[in-house]
Design an enzyme around this catalytic site. Structure first.
Site, PDB file in Angstrom:
ATOM      1  N   LYS A 165       0.851  -1.668  -0.167  1.00 14.40           N
ATOM      2  CA  LYS A 165      -0.224  -0.137  -0.527  1.00 14.40           C
ATOM      3  C   LYS A 165       1.264   0.836  -0.061  1.00 14.40           C
ATOM      4  O   LYS A 165       0.713   2.538  -0.762  1.00 14.40           O
ATOM      5  CB  LYS A 165      -1.021  -0.469   1.145  1.00 14.40           C
ATOM      6  CG  LYS A 165      -2.206  -1.266   0.737  1.00 14.40           C
ATOM      7  CD  LYS A 165      -3.021  -1.562   2.265  1.00 14.40           C
ATOM      8  CE  LYS A 165      -3.732  -3.036   2.229  1.00 14.40           C
ATOM      9  NZ  LYS A 165      -4.553  -2.911   3.531  1.00 14.40           N
ATOM     10  N   GLN A 181      -4.393  -2.024   9.739  1.00 13.69           N
ATOM     11  CA  GLN A 181      -4.549  -3.025   9.564  1.00 13.69           C
ATOM     12  C   GLN A 181      -5.200  -4.627  10.587  1.00 13.69           C
ATOM     13  O   GLN A 181      -4.473  -3.653  11.304  1.00 13.69           O
ATOM     14  CB  GLN A 181      -2.767  -3.409   8.841  1.00 13.69           C
ATOM     15  CG  GLN A 181      -2.347  -4.309   7.998  1.00 13.69           C
ATOM     16  CD  GLN A 181      -3.671  -4.488   7.043  1.00 13.69           C
ATOM     17  OE1 GLN A 181      -3.603  -3.558   6.137  1.00 13.69           O
ATOM     18  NE2 GLN A 181      -3.437  -6.072   6.074  1.00 13.69           N
ATOM     19  N   ASP A 224     -10.738   2.549   4.348  1.00 13.09           N
ATOM     20  CA  ASP A 224     -11.417   1.316   4.853  1.00 13.09           C
ATOM     21  C   ASP A 224     -12.760   0.601   4.001  1.00 13.09           C
ATOM     22  O   ASP A 224     -12.946  -0.144   3.522  1.00 13.09           O
ATOM     23  CB  ASP A 224     -10.567   0.462   5.356  1.00 13.09           C
ATOM     24  CG  ASP A 224      -8.866  -0.294   5.271  1.00 13.09           C
ATOM     25  OD1 ASP A 224      -9.256  -0.822   3.596  1.00 13.09           O
ATOM     26  OD2 ASP A 224      -8.691  -0.795   5.841  1.00 13.09           O
TER      27      ASP A 224
END
Ligand code: NAP
Length: 292
Positions: free
Chosen positions: A52, A96, A119
């Site tokens: 990412k 994450q 997200d």
């Protein structure tokens, strides 16, 4: 049979984003800035977060990686989330997953400000998705829709079976595919570990999405001729021929299923790159929604 090439599709999205960043820079506008919080040393999580951050560099986004030891307290993590929520320089950020057991994942997800939740895991963004009103869509399902759309896969009126009901992939994807939009307008069945007669259900499908985490679970006898098959699964399986000792396997038995279907995503190089591309699209959107 046509390969749904996520690597190539994600590359064209990256090129479009790089051009957009260039234009923003030329007109003196802010560069999108994505931050990622990583807890612990899990190999998979580290690989995802690293790619990412690398993608940000490639397309000219700014990025920040914040790392904590797996023993970090929930309070420290919440304080960091709060700090990122209030940092005007950060346009979007992710924490994450998975997080260590002593940290309440739902609490962390709902502490991220919805306007920075790139997200798409915050309850407000999930609600917006269900209501089909603007918000941030979860990155993997949004990436799958983009992959279908950009490769001309028709979804309207199709029977779709999503196998796996996780809150980050299967469940949201089943909602998105059933929405009155394009891609969408499918008639969706959401299957899981308690589903009976899965083979018969899959044999009815025009589109199958496998998000289970069991290598080669979907076999040719479960798929009718001409089906579109999307493989979300990424399991590390031992492979002594590879220097790193493992390779990635999807949830679909690619060799046999690819002979029967009309479109199929490979693993790797299918859904994975699209997940990262959607995260980047969401980050640019977060900045644009601020009116900057
Ligand atoms: P997950 O939380 O691991 O859950 C797995 C789902 O599969 C559950 O809903 C489970 O049902 C269902 N399942 C398990 N065994 C089954 C069976 N025998 N028959 C039918 N359904 C079964 O799911 P996830 O987080 O979505 O991950 C799934 C896979 O996708 C993993 O390999 C993961 O690494 C991968 N993934 C890839 C990306 C990407 O960007 N490529 C992103 C996210 C995830 P129950 O609910 O009944 O337990």
């Amino acid at each position: 049979m046509q390969i749904l090439d996520g690597k190539k599709t994600a590359e064209s999205i990256r090129n479009e984003l790089a051009l957009e960043v260039q234009k923003r820079k030329e007109s003196g506008k802010k560069t999108p800035h994505l931050a990622a919080v990583l807890v612990g040393e899990d190999g998979g999580s580290l690989t995802y977060v690293t790619s990412k951050v690398k993608t940000c560099e490639k397309i000219g986004f700014e990025s920040s990686l914040i790392r904590y030891d797996s023993s970090v307290s929930e309070k420290t993590l919440l304080d960091k989330v709060n700090e990122l929520n209030n940092d005007d320089n950060i346009d979007g950020f992710i924490v994450q997953l998975p997080l260590p057991d002593h940290i309440n994942e739902s609490l962390i997800k709902s502490s991220i400000h919805p306007s920075k939740d790139v997200d798409g895991f915050h309850p407000e963004n999930i609600g917006n998705m269900v209501l089909n009103v603007p918000g941030f869509l979860p990155a993997t399902p949004a990436g799958i829709l983009e992959l279908l759309k950009r490769n001309g896969v028709e979804t309207e009126g199709k029977k779709c079976v999503v196998v796996g009901r996780s809150t980050i992939v299967g469940m949201p994807l089943s909602i998105l595919l059933a929405r009155n939009s394009n891609p969408g307008n499918c008639t969706v069945t959401l299957a899981h570990s308690r589903t009976k007669n899965l083979k018969e259900i899959c044999l009815q499908a025009d589109i199958i999405v496998a998000a289970i985490g069991k290598p080669e679970f979907i076999t040719a006898d479960m798929v009718k001729e001409g089906t579109v098959v999307v493989d979300v699964g990424t399991t590390r399986v031992p492979n002594p021929e590879r220097e790193r000792g493992w390779s990635l396997k999807g949830d679909v038995h690619f060799e046999e299923v690819s002979k029967k279907c009309s479109f199929i995503t490979p693993v790797p190089g299918g859904v994975g790159p699209m997940t990262i591309a959607s995260l980047m699209l969401n980050t640019l959107k977060a900045l644009e929604l601020k009116g900057q």
